[in-house]
Design an enzyme around this catalytic site. Structure first.
Site, mmCIF file in Angstrom:
data_model
loop_
_atom_site.group_PDB
_atom_site.id
_atom_site.type_symbol
_atom_site.label_atom_id
_atom_site.label_comp_id
_atom_site.label_asym_id
_atom_site.label_seq_id
_atom_site.Cartn_x
_atom_site.Cartn_y
_atom_site.Cartn_z
ATOM 1 N N CYS A 1 0.820 -1.217 0.000
ATOM 2 C CA CYS A 1 0.000 0.000 0.000
ATOM 3 C C CYS A 1 0.850 1.261 0.000
ATOM 4 C CB CYS A 1 -0.910 0.018 1.216
ATOM 5 S SG CYS A 1 -1.945 -1.426 1.301
ATOM 6 N N HIS B 1 -2.594 6.734 4.259
ATOM 7 C CA HIS B 1 -3.157 5.549 3.604
ATOM 8 C C HIS B 1 -4.369 5.103 4.410
ATOM 9 C CE1 HIS B 1 -3.917 1.651 2.129
ATOM 10 N NE2 HIS B 1 -3.327 1.001 3.109
ATOM 11 N N ASN C 1 -10.271 0.052 1.957
ATOM 12 C CA ASN C 1 -8.830 0.126 1.708
ATOM 13 C C ASN C 1 -8.568 -0.231 0.248
ATOM 14 O OD1 ASN C 1 -6.090 -0.337 1.515
ATOM 15 N ND2 ASN C 1 -5.930 -1.514 3.412
#
Ligand code: ACO
Length: 326
Positions: free
Chosen positions: A113, A253, A283
């Protein structure tokens, strides 16, 4: 001083919404559990025939339109993705061909990520080498196709989407001030997809054992993520001689609201100045930060001169941060 500045942004999420109520019918979970543990209420999911580069192209075209640029002006296309169209060629080459960016060099970054912060870091270096360069960086993911829809510990968390930004060199104080990248490969088993690569090439057995999906030790990852996000945020602040109160917005994030609140607390960062959209998109891995930047930019939240702190964490494990003066 020449800096790499973000001159335009774009993002795209697929229209199909998957709500927590729908997930309640698929696995043993509840809206209350998902919201209280992660902050997520819904996520976007692609149809079967859509590939990661298709989402990326939509985001890329919006960024080009905002910049008033043609794709042929781009010198680089760098995509952060953990869910590429294929192992090879890279997804950036598919994007290049679909948007007609004839002279752009394309390649991907696979660093969990955190990948979007890696792409920004690369753009910064390419632009410092030649400030005239125009670099498009993207985060694009189709997590829904590598999700085990029977595993309630992971299937409630992820979503699909893409974000793009275009950078070029500019004299002055605006632009990327710094980026900071880290990894610890000894923790790889906290989040991984075992099947399909050279360690476990595709076979009937890998399919039967569901090895082509995300495996995650969520609870252990949670603790590592909180510490890493706080440390890299502090590192980015210290490197630039800044304090939490100097930062206008943190764009983290979007992994889990509780992780972000805990990390912010460790560096005394007020959560009111942290941008969150995880409630709507879940996510989306390396796409969360560019989608958030684009939403903030298009809604007029970001003003010239604003200081923005970025931080991310992901499989590898990797983590990274940076400061941008908008
Ligand atoms: N619904 C209901 N119960 C569930 C669900 C669910 N969807 N998922 C797990 N549970 C259960 C577990 O089975 C466990 O039950 P038990 O106590 O009977 O064994 C209980 O809930 C508690 O499980 P934990 O894993 O301890 O729950 P936790 O509070 O840690 O929350 C979560 C789980 C949300 C996954 C959290 O650990 C987390 O967010 N971790 C980080 C995950 C992450 O961010 N990953 C991505 C980072 S990197 C990247 O973005 C690619």
């Amino acid at each position: 001083m020449i800096r790499a500045r973000i001159i335009s942004t774009g993002s795209y999420v697929p229209p199909k919404v998957l709500t927590n109520a729908e997930l309640e019918k698929m696995v043993d979970t509840s809206n209350e559990w998902i919201v209280s543990r992660s902050g997520i209420r819904e996520r976007r999911i692609v149809e079967r025939d859509v590939a990661t580069s298709d989402l990326a192209v939509q985001a890329a075209l919006k960024a080009l339109e905002m910049a008033g640029m043609s794709a042929e002006e781009l010198d680089f296309i760098i995509t952060g993705t953990n869910s590429p169209d294929m192992f090879f060629p890279c997804t950036s080459c598919f994007i290049q061909s679909k948007i007609g960016a004839k002279k752009a060099a394309g390649f991907d970054i696979l660093a969990g990520c955190t990948s979007f912060i890696h792409t920004l870091s690369m753009a910064d270096k390419f632009i410092k080498e030649d400030p005239k360069r125009k670099v498009m960086v993207l985060g694009a993911e189709i997590m829904s196709k590598i999700t085990d829809w029977k595993d309630r510990g992971t299937c409630v968390l992820f979503g699909d989407g893409a974000g793009a930004v275009i950078l070029t060199g500019e004299e002055g104080e605006r632009g990327i001030l710094s980026t900071h990248l880290h990894s610890d490969g000894s923790l790889w088993e906290l989040l991984y997809m075992p099947g399909g690569g050279s360690a476990n090439p595709p076979s009937h057995e890998t399919i039967e054992k569901n090895l082509h999906c995300i495996k995650m030790a969520g609870n252990q990852l949670f603790k590592v993520a909180v510490r890493a996000l706080a440390e890299v945020s502090q590192e980015a602040l210290d490197f630039n001689g800044l304090k939490s109160e100097d930062i206008d917005y943190m764009i983290p994030h979007q992994a889990n609201t509780r992780i972000l609140e805990a990390a912010a607390k460790l560096i005394n960062f007020p959560t009111e100045r942290m941008y969150l959209n995880i409630e709507r998109f879940g996510n989306t891995s390396s796409a969360t930060i560019p989608i958030a930047i684009d939403e903030m930019n298009r809604s007029g939240k970001l003003k010239p001169g604003n200081l923005i702190l970025l931080c991310s964490f992901g499989t590898g494990v990797t983590w990274g941060g940076g400061v941008i003066r908008w």
